[in-house]
Design an enzyme around this catalytic site. Structure first.
Site, PDB file in Angstrom:
ATOM      1  CG  ASP A  89      -0.285   0.014   2.521  1.00 53.44           C
ATOM      2  OD1 ASP A  89       0.923   0.296   2.578  1.00 53.44           O
ATOM      3  OD2 ASP A  89      -0.956  -0.268   3.529  1.00 53.44           O
ATOM      4  CB  SER A  90       0.253   4.543  -1.312  1.00 57.28           C
ATOM      5  OG  SER A  90      -0.900   4.997  -0.617  1.00 57.28           O
ATOM      6  N   GLY A  91       0.845   4.033   1.971  1.00 59.11           N
ATOM      7  CA  GLY A  91       0.944   4.873   3.162  1.00 59.11           C
ATOM      8  C   GLY A  91      -0.246   5.794   3.290  1.00 59.11           C
ATOM      9  CG  PHE A 137      -5.541   2.922   6.041  1.00 57.06           C
ATOM     10  CD1 PHE A 137      -6.884   3.063   5.752  1.00 57.06           C
ATOM     11  CD2 PHE A 137      -5.180   2.484   7.306  1.00 57.06           C
ATOM     12  CE1 PHE A 137      -7.863   2.761   6.699  1.00 57.06           C
ATOM     13  CE2 PHE A 137      -6.140   2.173   8.257  1.00 57.06           C
ATOM     14  CZ  PHE A 137      -7.487   2.307   7.957  1.00 57.06           C
ATOM     15  CG  ASP A 145      -5.429   6.665  -1.165  1.00 57.56           C
ATOM     16  OD1 ASP A 145      -4.391   6.384  -0.528  1.00 57.56           O
ATOM     17  OD2 ASP A 145      -6.509   6.093  -0.974  1.00 57.56           O
ATOM     18  CD  GLN A 156     -10.222   7.245  -1.190  1.00 54.89           C
ATOM     19  OE1 GLN A 156     -11.292   7.315  -0.570  1.00 54.89           O
ATOM     20  NE2 GLN A 156      -9.224   6.474  -0.771  1.00 54.89           N
ATOM     21  N   GLY A 194     -11.224   3.970   0.916  1.00 51.68           N
ATOM     22  CA  GLY A 194     -12.156   4.773   1.693  1.00 51.68           C
ATOM     23  C   GLY A 194     -13.437   4.076   2.076  1.00 51.68           C
ATOM     24  CG  ASP A 222      -5.935  -5.337   2.075  1.00 53.81           C
ATOM     25  OD1 ASP A 222      -5.505  -4.978   3.187  1.00 53.81           O
ATOM     26  OD2 ASP A 222      -6.525  -4.538   1.305  1.00 53.81           O
ATOM     27  CB  CYS A 252     -10.766 -27.091   8.529  1.00 50.18           C
ATOM     28  SG  CYS A 252      -9.450 -25.889   8.171  1.00 50.18           S
ATOM     29  CB  CYS A 299      -5.774 -25.378   8.582  1.00 49.63           C
ATOM     30  SG  CYS A 299      -6.540 -25.401  10.223  1.00 49.63           S
ATOM     31  CB  CYS A 348      -8.735 -28.302  11.544  1.00 49.18           C
ATOM     32  SG  CYS A 348      -9.570 -26.742  11.898  1.00 49.18           S
ATOM     33  CG  HIS A 389      -9.185 -22.411  11.491  1.00 46.97           C
ATOM     34  ND1 HIS A 389      -9.623 -23.549  10.853  1.00 46.97           N
ATOM     35  CD2 HIS A 389     -10.283 -21.605  11.623  1.00 46.97           C
ATOM     36  CE1 HIS A 389     -10.922 -23.456  10.620  1.00 46.97           C
ATOM     37  NE2 HIS A 389     -11.352 -22.286  11.088  1.00 46.97           N
TER      38      HIS A 389
END
Length: 386
Positions: A99-101, A103, A153, A195, A222, A272, A310, A312, A315, A341
């Site tokens: 990410d760009s920073g 946030f 942004d 945005q 956003g 994400d 599951c 994983c 589990c 998990h």
């Protein structure tokens, strides 16, 4: 001088579900292909919390996300570049997105001042002053060496009046143009970010403006910042018709199972969120029937796995009673097993969604999810935020 262009990144739209906007595709990157729709685990500090790179491969992660702001402060982009970029530094040979920073411009509101040039931060580690603008963000991300990087942004808070949202959106557009002009690293894809706050009109306008700049992919920023889920879905409905069909669409910061499926229904390709590992550290896990708080007393003598069926590690080898014991005893392995998990659950959910899309059965897949998943245990929006 800008390096010669190499088509190292491209998006292949494989199939669109006949009965919905859900899409299946493939992201081709310098470090391999990523099948979409995809959930990207968040490795803020160049690590998905409590997980090794080997374990991330074992749970099926195709791509991970790292945070430009935090890595710039510690250990520094220069060191990471010397280590071979993030791929070498964290021993991860699959794709990475940074990410760009931007946030942090939003989340660290008490420590920053926004101007047209960029943002002046007070370093949250030592209080020192630092500046970051579009060009600096791109420069840092080029040093980090991710396959996909994001434009710098401005994110609007919830609630937000239309004037404030418009100002943030228009500045985001100006910064996007500066990011594009500054970007020089060969083989690295720079995504623009839509945005527009919580106005359908502004969201559609932002999507059109970014589309004209012709980025190889587009983030949707956003959202998931405290607004009701219905508001987020309305924003997606408003902007999706304006998004280029041949480019990937990335809904940023969204990771609850229901929101993932609602985003996919509307044509989102990438997601994400920190939620999976954050709630794991508190002894909460995701299952097909809803959230399960394994630290609760009712599981003290429950010898079943976290989720039947599951595949994983948690589990396959451990019981709810054992994992609860670890959590209550403060043993870090308890948080690790819950993280394994939760991450595997989301990867399996995405795999199931993709297969349903390819078979034109996504609406039925979504309906079956809601038939099983107990929404009374739904997540509040604060849990999704980093």
């Amino acid at each position: 001088m800008r390096e010669a262009s190499v088509p190292a990144f491209r998006f292949e739209l494989t199939h669109q579900c006949a009965a919905s906007g859900a899409r299946a595709g493939v992201l081709h990157t310098p470090h391999g292909a990523v099948e979409t729709p995809v959930y990207m685990p968040v490795g803020t500090q160049a690590v998905v919390k409590a997980m090794t790179s080997r374990e991330m491969k074992e749970i099926g992660a195709q791509i991970v996300l790292a945070n430009t702001y935090h890595l710039h402060l510690r250990p520094g982009a220069d060191l990471i570049r010397k280590a071979g970029g993030l791929h070498g530094f964290m021993a991860w040979d699959r794709p990475i997105l940074t990410d760009s920073g931007g946030f942090q411009v939003f989340s660290l509101a008490g420590l920053r001042k926004i101007t047209e040039e960029g943002v002046r931060f007070r370093n949250h580690l030592d209080g020192s002053q630092m500046d970051m603008g579009p060009e600096e963000s791109v420069r840092i991300q080029e040093m980090l060496g991710a396959d996909i990087i994001m434009a710098f942004d401005v994110c609007s808070a919830w609630p937000c009046d239309e004037t404030t949202a418009r100002d943030a959106m228009e500045r985001t557009h100006r910064w996007a143009m500066r990011c594009k002009a500054a970007h020089q690293r060969n083989g690295q894809a720079l995504f623009g970010i839509v945005q527009g706050g919580f106005s359908e009109t502004l969201r559609a306008q932002s999507a059109r403006a970014l589309r004209e700049m012709d980025f190889p992919g587009y983030g949707i920023g956003g959202l998931s910042v405290g607004e009701p889920k219905g508001v987020m879905y309305r924003m997606l409905d408003a902007l999706m018709p304006e998004m280029p069909a041949a480019k990937p669409r990335y809904l940023m910061g969204v990771g609850t199972p229901d929101c993932l499926l609602e985003g996919i229904l509307r044509g989102v390709d990438m997601f994400d969120c920190v939620l999976a590992t954050r709630i794991a550290r508190n002894g909460t896990v995701l299952t097909g029937e809803g959230r399960l708080v394994v630290r609760n007393a009712r599981y003290k003598e429950d010898l079943r796995p976290l989720e039947e069926g599951c595949d994983c590690e948690a589990c396959q080898h451990y019981s709810r009673a054992y994992i609860r014991h670890l959590i209550k005893a403060g043993e870090i392995t308890g948080a690790r097993l819950c993280s394994i998990h939760n991450l595997r659950y989301l990867e399996r959910l995405m795999q199931g969604a993709r297969q349903a899309i390819l078979k034109d059965r996504f609406p039925a897949f979504r309906e079956a999810f809601y038939d099983r998943f107990d929404m009374r245990g739904a997540f509040n929006r604060g849990e999704e935020m980093e």
